[in-house]
Enzyme design. Structure first.
Site, PDB file in Angstrom:
ATOM      1  N   GLU A 192      15.835 -14.121  -0.414  1.00  0.00           N
ATOM      2  CA  GLU A 192      16.324 -15.068   0.592  1.00  0.00           C
ATOM      3  C   GLU A 192      15.368 -16.269   0.670  1.00  0.00           C
ATOM      4  O   GLU A 192      15.807 -17.417   0.704  1.00  0.00           O
ATOM      5  CB  GLU A 192      16.349 -14.306   1.920  1.00  0.00           C
ATOM      6  CG  GLU A 192      16.993 -15.003   3.058  1.00  0.00           C
ATOM      7  CD  GLU A 192      16.729 -14.188   4.342  1.00  0.00           C
ATOM      8  OE1 GLU A 192      16.938 -12.948   4.348  1.00  0.00           O
ATOM      9  OE2 GLU A 192      16.296 -14.807   5.332  1.00  0.00           O
ATOM     10  N   ASP A 233       0.839  -1.192   0.000  1.00  0.00           N
ATOM     11  CA  ASP A 233       0.000   0.000   0.000  1.00  0.00           C
ATOM     12  C   ASP A 233       0.883   1.256   0.000  1.00  0.00           C
ATOM     13  O   ASP A 233       1.908   1.307   0.678  1.00  0.00           O
ATOM     14  CB  ASP A 233      -0.861  -0.036   1.274  1.00  0.00           C
ATOM     15  CG  ASP A 233      -1.973   0.987   1.258  1.00  0.00           C
ATOM     16  OD1 ASP A 233      -2.764   0.981   0.310  1.00  0.00           O
ATOM     17  OD2 ASP A 233      -2.051   1.796   2.206  1.00  0.00           O
TER      18      ASP A 233
HETATM   19  C1  NOJ Z   1      -4.587   2.848  -0.919  1.00  0.00           C
HETATM   20  C2  NOJ Z   1      -5.662   1.838  -0.705  1.00  0.00           C
HETATM   21  O1  NOJ Z   1      -5.911   1.186  -1.916  1.00  0.00           O
HETATM   22  C3  NOJ Z   1      -6.861   2.600  -0.187  1.00  0.00           C
HETATM   23  O2  NOJ Z   1      -8.015   1.801  -0.145  1.00  0.00           O
HETATM   24  C4  NOJ Z   1      -6.514   3.153   1.163  1.00  0.00           C
HETATM   25  O3  NOJ Z   1      -7.585   3.955   1.615  1.00  0.00           O
HETATM   26  C5  NOJ Z   1      -5.255   4.023   1.089  1.00  0.00           C
HETATM   27  N1  NOJ Z   1      -4.204   3.412   0.333  1.00  0.00           N
HETATM   28  C6  NOJ Z   1      -4.729   4.302   2.473  1.00  0.00           C
HETATM   29  O4  NOJ Z   1      -4.199   3.129   3.020  1.00  0.00           O
END
Ligand code: NOJ
Length: 540
Positions: A258, A208
């Site tokens: 690894e 993310d």
């Molecule tokens: C991107 C994720 O896809 C989204 O759903 C989320 O709200 C934001 N990052 C924050 O983590």
């Protein structure tokens, strides 16, 4: 060890766990539901799944606010159920990717709770971005940055003496404090988390906010503070895409290597990388960094031949030039679904939107590289555009008061069977309510109906995936554009698979004379109807 890098042309299915399949009858999808749905995904023909976050979380942003990185929220199951899921997927030859959230955690994470009660300047606060406010009494935030979800990127805390005190940074909701990656403790903690899940047998991670993590060390004011909230894209150059982040991806890649060296199974890191240009994007997939990074320019391109050609060409030139492959994506849990996005007008009933979404799918599956499919995309689900305000859960709605670009509409639980909600989504009593209401028209899209109808989206995706798995021209390899009339894109893959897409509404002559191998709509020999894509083997 095999030289074949499975991820280079893999097709991964994004499972938004809370909306996939509910095994407990509480109206929320769960890990046992995912396990029950694996045979369906095997039939569809995907290579792997990416599971949206299922870790313990107060669910302020549906699990992207993680309170414990190394456990399962009881809402979704437990570690034993997780292990069963991984084992079942392995038996079916389906890879499993987890969603890891390293930019921020939850305000319910024990380290953040500790920071709140600790002194300014303490080691506990140094794990986050705490700073004194500006103004006579520190009543103004330390800088002018805005959160991606609207409003200021800072919230003020109350100190132990009961007085308003320091501020902490959150590029998303206040319940999602940003980690301070300049503190080595954070890297070490994520190292432990990666190993915890890799030891349980998974195949990799979707990362993310992978262009986040580091902020400009001085946290200076931005020239355009509202840019992130306005565009909902990470464009504040002080908050995103700092050069230090590449060091983290090199370390994470080394950890993956690894594990691969131990058992020969290649692990995959795919980043959610939102950066301004394809060239900057390419830096994230250098051979010792991430394997893949979602190429969102395809997703954001308008339905126009020239726009698609431009983004595809840039991706091929800049990203493929790194030695990686391009990671194509048309839908995910943050975006309006293609059927609605490409529709005119943008309503759920748009046949034009559906025809274009089908054509876009065939185009994506014909491109060199990897592709990600978002659950429901294979059913042609439209965006649910008329959810009432009181059921909306997206923090963007609650922080901005605006329904524009909210994300609940693409997260409505999947219809599996039957004529009425919950359409087989929950195994519970008939009174069990899915966490977001499913519209009546979801009956048309239920998986059992889709599988019984050879003209459905489901068959198009399944046929496309089957051909990808069998035809050597598809997947990785070369792409050469063919001359075509305005509004049409045509290219040849390898030694002669031709893909053409007619972005217009009027028919044009097809680039190949025979009957297509696969087409997104009716496609008589010699003609490419409007809003249609087709694949041919050109053996002339
Ligand atoms: C991107 C994720 O896809 C989204 O759903 C989320 O709200 C934001 N990052 C924050 O983590």
């Amino acid at each position: 060890m095999s030289k074949y890098h499975w991820w280079r042309d893999a097709v991964i299915y994004q499972v938004y766990v809370r909306s996939f399949l509910d095994s407990t009858g509480d109206g929320v999808g769960d890990l046992a539901g995912v396990r029950a749905g694996l045979p369906y995904l095997k039939k569809l023909g995907v290579d792997g799944i990416w599971l949206s976050p299922f870790y313990p979380s107060p669910q302020h942003d549906h699990g992207y606010d993680v309170a414990d990185y190394r456990d399962v929220d009881p809402l979704f199951g437990d570690l034993a159920e997780f292990d069963l899921l991984v084992a079942a997927a392995r038996r079916l030859g389906i890879k499993v990717l987890l969603d890891i959230v390293p930019n921020h955690c939850s305000s319910g994470h024990p380290w953040f709770e500790e920071a709140l009660t600790a002194e300014p300047g303490s080691a506990a606060r140094a794990r986050f971005h705490f700073a004194d406010g500006r103004g006579a009494d520190g009543e103004e935030p330390p800088n002018n940055w805005h959160s991606m979800f609207g409003g200021p990127a800072w919230s003020r805390v109350t100190e132990a003496d009961g007085r308003p005190g320091q501020w902490y940074l959150h590029m998303f909701a206040p319940e999602q404090p940003d980690w301070n990656w300049r503190n080595p403790e954070i890297a070490a903690e994520f190292d432990r988390t990666l190993r915890f899940w890799l030891d349980r047998g998974i195949d990799g991670f979707r990362i993310d906010v992978a262009a986040g993590l580091f902020k400009h060390p001085e946290l200076p004011d931005s020239d355009d503070p509202e840019a992130d909230a306005r565009t909902r894209d990470s464009v504040n150059p002080l908050a995103w895409n700092q050069p230090e982040v590449h060091r983290v991806w090199r370390e994470w890649r080394a950890i993956c290597e690894e594990y691969t060296a131990r058992d020969g199974r290649e692990r995959l890191l795919v980043g959610e990388v939102s950066v301004p240009t394809a060239r900057e994007h390419a830096l994230y997939v250098r051979s010792d960094e991430l394997h893949q990074a979602f190429f969102f320019d395809l997703l954001s391109a308008p339905w126009e031949a020239d726009a698609f050609r431009k983004v595809i060409s840039e991706a091929m030139q800049d990203i493929a030039g790194t030695g990686s492959t391009v990671t194509w994506v048309l839908n995910n849990h943050d975006q309006v679904r293609t059927v609605t996005r490409y529709g005119e007008p943008a309503t759920e009933g748009s046949r034009l939107g559906a025809a274009r979404a089908r054509a876009a799918a065939l185009l994506m599956l014909a491109l060199p590289g990897a592709a990600y499919i978002y659950q429901g995309e294979e059913l042609g689900l439209p965006e649910v555009v008329d959810l009432p305000d009181d059921v909306l859960t997206d923090p963007i709605f609650h922080r901005t008061g605006s329904r524009a670009r909210i994300r609940d509409g693409c997260r409505v639980p999947l219809p599996w069977s039957g004529q009425a909600s919950p359409f087989g989504f929950t195994s519970g009593a008939e009174s069990a309510k899915p966490w977001l209401p499913q519209p009546e028209y979801f009956a048309e899209y239920a998986t059992d109906r889709a599988r019984a109808d050879t003209r459905s989206f489901w068959h198009l995706y399944r046929d496309g995936l089957q051909l990808r798995a069998t035809l050597p021209q598809l997947g990785e390899g070369s792409l050469h554009w063919l001359d075509s009339v305005p509004g049409v894109l045509a290219f040849v893959r390898g030694d002669g698979l031709v893909c053409a897409v007619n972005f217009g509404t009027a028919p044009t002559p097809a680039p190949v004379s025979g009957t297509p191998l696969l087409s997104s709509g009716p496609c008589p020999a010699g003609v490419l109807p409007g809003s249609t894509a087709a694949w041919w083997i050109n053996d002339r």
